[in-house]
Design an enzyme around this catalytic site. Structure first.
Site, PDB file in Angstrom:
ATOM      1  N   LYS A 147       0.830  -1.218   0.000  1.00  0.00           N
ATOM      2  CA  LYS A 147       0.000   0.000   0.000  1.00  0.00           C
ATOM      3  C   LYS A 147       0.863   1.266   0.000  1.00  0.00           C
ATOM      4  O   LYS A 147       0.622   2.207  -0.767  1.00  0.00           O
ATOM      5  CB  LYS A 147      -0.922  -0.017   1.228  1.00  0.00           C
ATOM      6  CG  LYS A 147      -1.644   1.277   1.506  1.00  0.00           C
ATOM      7  CD  LYS A 147      -2.668   1.638   0.448  1.00  0.00           C
ATOM      8  CE  LYS A 147      -3.208   3.043   0.685  1.00  0.00           C
ATOM      9  NZ  LYS A 147      -4.101   3.488  -0.365  1.00  0.00           N
TER      10      LYS A 147
ATOM     11  N   GLY B 205      -1.716  16.456  -3.653  1.00  0.00           N
ATOM     12  CA  GLY B 205      -2.447  16.660  -2.402  1.00  0.00           C
ATOM     13  C   GLY B 205      -3.167  15.420  -1.919  1.00  0.00           C
ATOM     14  O   GLY B 205      -2.899  14.301  -2.366  1.00  0.00           O
TER      15      GLY B 205
ATOM     16  N   CYS C  70      -3.032  10.893   1.224  1.00  0.00           N
ATOM     17  CA  CYS C  70      -2.328   9.645   0.943  1.00  0.00           C
ATOM     18  C   CYS C  70      -0.965   9.915   0.324  1.00  0.00           C
ATOM     19  O   CYS C  70       0.054   9.813   1.005  1.00  0.00           O
ATOM     20  CB  CYS C  70      -3.166   8.770   0.015  1.00  0.00           C
ATOM     21  SG  CYS C  70      -4.713   8.217   0.757  1.00  0.00           S
TER      22      CYS C  70
HETATM   23  N1  LIG Z   1      -9.940   8.584   2.209  1.00  0.00           N
HETATM   24  C1  LIG Z   1      -9.208   7.941   1.330  1.00  0.00           C
HETATM   25  O1  LIG Z   1      -9.245   8.257   0.125  1.00  0.00           O
HETATM   26  C2  LIG Z   1      -8.326   6.756   1.744  1.00  0.00           C
HETATM   27  C3  LIG Z   1      -7.891   5.861   0.757  1.00  0.00           C
HETATM   28  C4  LIG Z   1      -7.127   4.768   1.127  1.00  0.00           C
HETATM   29  C5  LIG Z   1      -6.769   4.593   2.456  1.00  0.00           C
HETATM   30  N2  LIG Z   1      -7.191   5.483   3.405  1.00  0.00           N
HETATM   31  C6  LIG Z   1      -6.799   5.236   4.792  1.00  0.00           C
HETATM   32  O2  LIG Z   1      -7.963   4.892   5.526  1.00  0.00           O
HETATM   33  C7  LIG Z   1      -7.826   5.334   6.872  1.00  0.00           C
HETATM   34  C8  LIG Z   1      -9.086   6.080   7.285  1.00  0.00           C
HETATM   35  O3  LIG Z   1      -9.237   7.196   6.437  1.00  0.00           O
HETATM   36  P1  LIG Z   1     -10.634   7.942   6.206  1.00  0.00           P
HETATM   37  O4  LIG Z   1     -10.423   8.797   4.998  1.00  0.00           O
HETATM   38  O5  LIG Z   1     -11.772   6.984   6.220  1.00  0.00           O
HETATM   39  O6  LIG Z   1     -10.700   8.867   7.512  1.00  0.00           O
HETATM   40  P2  LIG Z   1     -11.879   9.849   7.952  1.00  0.00           P
HETATM   41  O7  LIG Z   1     -11.218  10.986   8.608  1.00  0.00           O
HETATM   42  O8  LIG Z   1     -12.841  10.095   6.839  1.00  0.00           O
HETATM   43  O9  LIG Z   1     -12.699   9.010   9.043  1.00  0.00           O
HETATM   44  C9  LIG Z   1     -12.147   8.527  10.210  1.00  0.00           C
HETATM   45  C10 LIG Z   1     -13.256   8.141  11.190  1.00  0.00           C
HETATM   46  O10 LIG Z   1     -12.617   7.566  12.329  1.00  0.00           O
HETATM   47  C11 LIG Z   1     -13.276   8.044  13.491  1.00  0.00           C
HETATM   48  N3  LIG Z   1     -12.381   7.919  14.627  1.00  0.00           N
HETATM   49  C12 LIG Z   1     -11.379   8.751  15.020  1.00  0.00           C
HETATM   50  N4  LIG Z   1     -10.794   8.270  16.140  1.00  0.00           N
HETATM   51  C13 LIG Z   1     -11.412   7.107  16.428  1.00  0.00           C
HETATM   52  C14 LIG Z   1     -11.241   6.141  17.455  1.00  0.00           C
HETATM   53  N5  LIG Z   1     -10.315   6.276  18.402  1.00  0.00           N
HETATM   54  N6  LIG Z   1     -12.073   5.072  17.458  1.00  0.00           N
HETATM   55  C15 LIG Z   1     -13.022   4.927  16.514  1.00  0.00           C
HETATM   56  N7  LIG Z   1     -13.229   5.811  15.535  1.00  0.00           N
HETATM   57  C16 LIG Z   1     -12.424   6.884  15.478  1.00  0.00           C
HETATM   58  C17 LIG Z   1     -13.645   9.479  13.133  1.00  0.00           C
HETATM   59  O11 LIG Z   1     -14.678   9.973  13.983  1.00  0.00           O
HETATM   60  C18 LIG Z   1     -14.060   9.336  11.680  1.00  0.00           C
HETATM   61  O12 LIG Z   1     -15.452   9.058  11.566  1.00  0.00           O
HETATM   62  C19 LIG Z   1      -6.525   6.142   6.938  1.00  0.00           C
HETATM   63  O13 LIG Z   1      -5.477   5.349   7.418  1.00  0.00           O
HETATM   64  C20 LIG Z   1      -6.251   6.486   5.492  1.00  0.00           C
HETATM   65  O14 LIG Z   1      -4.881   6.645   5.245  1.00  0.00           O
HETATM   66  C21 LIG Z   1      -7.984   6.544   3.081  1.00  0.00           C
END
Ligand SMILES: NC(=O)c1ccc[n+]([C@@H]2O[C@H](COP(=O)([O-])OP(=O)(O)OC[C@H]3O[C@@H](n4cnc5c(N)ncnc54)[C@H](O)[C@@H]3O)[C@@H](O)[C@H]2O)c1
Length: 444
Positions: free
Chosen positions: A227, A278, A281
């Site tokens: 990843k 930006g 990721c």
């Molecule tokens: N958004 C993308 O395009 C994308 C793509 C691939 C991978 N990722 C990875 O996925 C992961 C999550 O990203 P996202 O974009 O969904 O984040 P996000 O910010 O949209 O959502 C995160 C959620 O986690 C919750 N949260 C925070 N602390 C918490 C805790 N202690 N316990 C339970 N819930 C908690 C928040 O309230 C929020 O609802 C990251 O590691 C990111 O790198 C994201």
């Protein structure tokens, strides 16, 4: 049904018939689509999130994540069917579940060191509800070795040992705006366990939701690296394209034409240049390597510097363009089109547009911004809001995000004070502006 150590067909059958309970920790842009797809494929899903608003909205059958086609329908359908619910009781969610999926944010701190504190806190919660036979799946993007060196010891804080429960890293490889499609099978799911049984159990679970199947890899560290390396590949290659675009500008040729023709050779895959990289990721993941290994990673560091430097280069193009119409940047009003890191996606983390606005604020008279997804809220980024039908005092326009709407602009009809256009995303075709009296500067 406990899945760690069970055979594949039993796991698949139990999941489809609602006999596997999955807790998904983090119901954000990635977690909610995953939870909804698991539920839609038959599993009983408990979403666990620290936000009471998120939990309440999901329990009402509502979807707080916008811009994700198909998600609202899946949330409504599966909450109504009783397969999807949400809670902020992290420990109870683990106690009730057979599989716990972690999909919470991972950050960089002020010194750009990886900050895994949210993942760690979720692991401590899960440890308090962990049973023999459970499988913990880590989907958040993390530096290689995190599952082995940090997550596993935290889970063993439960008093259980590795081998009594399973752990796997199964990276989330999708991007905003196409999550459902990707999770359901745009490409295979990568699965790497800390032992063979963990890999097998995770592979069985994802085979139910992903039509492209699963790629099992040797271990969790390999899955983590897959990843992170995907992101590094993009960052380094975009840096190459950006550097070559600047060279093409100096020697007076089109980078886009040159790259397109070079790429007709099967070994050439030169990326698109632009005003920066930006999102949370691609610009973040290089530090998951450079800040955690001892090896020489100069290439990754340099790529970051080049890509971060494109915002300053974009402002230089504005200065040059204005110079051609006899205006100094300090006297100019500049309109930035798009504040998000990508067109049509409401995400501003690490957005190059914000760096461009920051630099312009110190250099031009007034910086304005227009973004179809923000309206007057662009003020929070330090720019004055402005619409395209009110540009009589604007001296230069910068396209910083590739919104579809910007492709439709009738540039000849805009009543700008000075017709200077800097296209940071190759949205507009330069040639057609010459007849309209524009000074056009593209990146590439
Ligand atoms: N958004 C993308 O395009 C994308 C793509 C691939 C991978 N990722 C990875 O996925 C992961 C999550 O990203 P996202 O974009 O969904 O984040 P996000 O910010 O949209 O959502 C995160 C959620 O986690 C919750 N949260 C925070 N602390 C918490 C805790 N202690 N316990 C339970 N819930 C908690 C928040 O309230 C929020 O609802 C990251 O590691 C990111 O790198 C994201």
């Amino acid at each position: 049904m406990k899945v760690y150590g069970a055979n594949k067909s039993d796991i698949i059958g139990a999941m489809k018939s609602g006999n596997v309970t999955i807790a998904v920790y983090g119901l954000g842009k990635m977690g909610l689509p995953l939870a909804a797809v698991f539920a839609d494929c038959g599993a009983r899903v408990i979403g666990a999130d620290v936000s009471p608003e998120v939990v309440a909205s999901i329990n009402r059958g509502e979807c707080h994540v916008v811009g994700e086609p198909g998600l609202a329908g899946l949330v409504a359908k599966n909450t109504a069917a009783g397969r999807l619910s949400a809670t902020s009781d992290m420990v109870d969610a683990a106690k009730q579940s057979d599989v716990m999926v972690i999909l919470v944010p991972t950050f960089l701190d002020a010194d750009k060191n990886p900050d895994m504190s949210i993942v760690e806190s979720v692991c401590k919660n899960i440890a308090q509800g962990l049973d023999k036979g459970d499988l913990v799946i880590q989907e958040s993007t993390v530096p290689p070795r995190t599952t082995h060196d940090i997550i596993l010891p935290l889970l063993e804080g439960s008093g259980l040992s590795c081998g009594e429960f399973g752990v796997a890293h199964c990276p989330e490889r999708t991007s905003s705006g196409r999550a459902i499609e990707d999770i359901r099978g745009a490409y295979p799911k990568v699965v790497g366990g800390i032992d063979e049984s963990s890999t097998q159990a995770a592979a069985a679970i994802y085979s139910v939701i992903n039509s492209k199947g699963v790629i099992p890899v040797t271990d969790a560290t390999t899955a983590e690296a897959v990843k992170v390396f995907e992101g590094l590949y993009r960052d380094v290659n975009i840096a190459l394209a950006n550097e070559l675009a600047v060279v093409c500008d100096e020697i007076g040729i089109s980078a886009i034409e040159t790259f397109d023709v070079a790429n007709t050779q099967p070994y050439s895959h030169i990326h698109k240049p632009g005003c920066g990289v930006g999102g949370h990721c691609i610009p973040v993941y290089p530090y998951f390597i450079t800040k955690t290994v001892k090896s020489d990673t100069r290439l990754l560091t340099l790529a970051r510097e080049i890509n971060d430097g494109m915002a300053g280069y974009t402002v230089e193009l504005v200065r040059r363009g204005l110079g051609e119409v006899g205006v100094e940047l300090k006297d100019a009003n500049v309109l930035v089109l798009g504040v998000t890191y990508r067109g049509d996606v409401k995400e501003t983390r690490c957005s190059p547009a914000l760096s461009i606005i920051d630099i312009l604020k110190g250099e031009c008279r007034v910086v304005f911004a227009y973004d179809p997804l923000f309206g007057d809220d662009v003020r929070q980024f330090g720019a004055e809001p402005r619409r395209l039908d009110d540009v009589g005092d604007i001296d230069a326009v910068v396209i910083a995000a590739d919104y579809e709407e910007f492709r439709e602009i009738e540039w000849g009809e805009l009543r700008l004070r000075h017709r200077v256009l800097v296209d940071g995303r190759n949205v507009a075709e330069g040639d057609k502006f010459i007849g309209d009296g524009f000074v056009y500067k593209g990146i590439g």
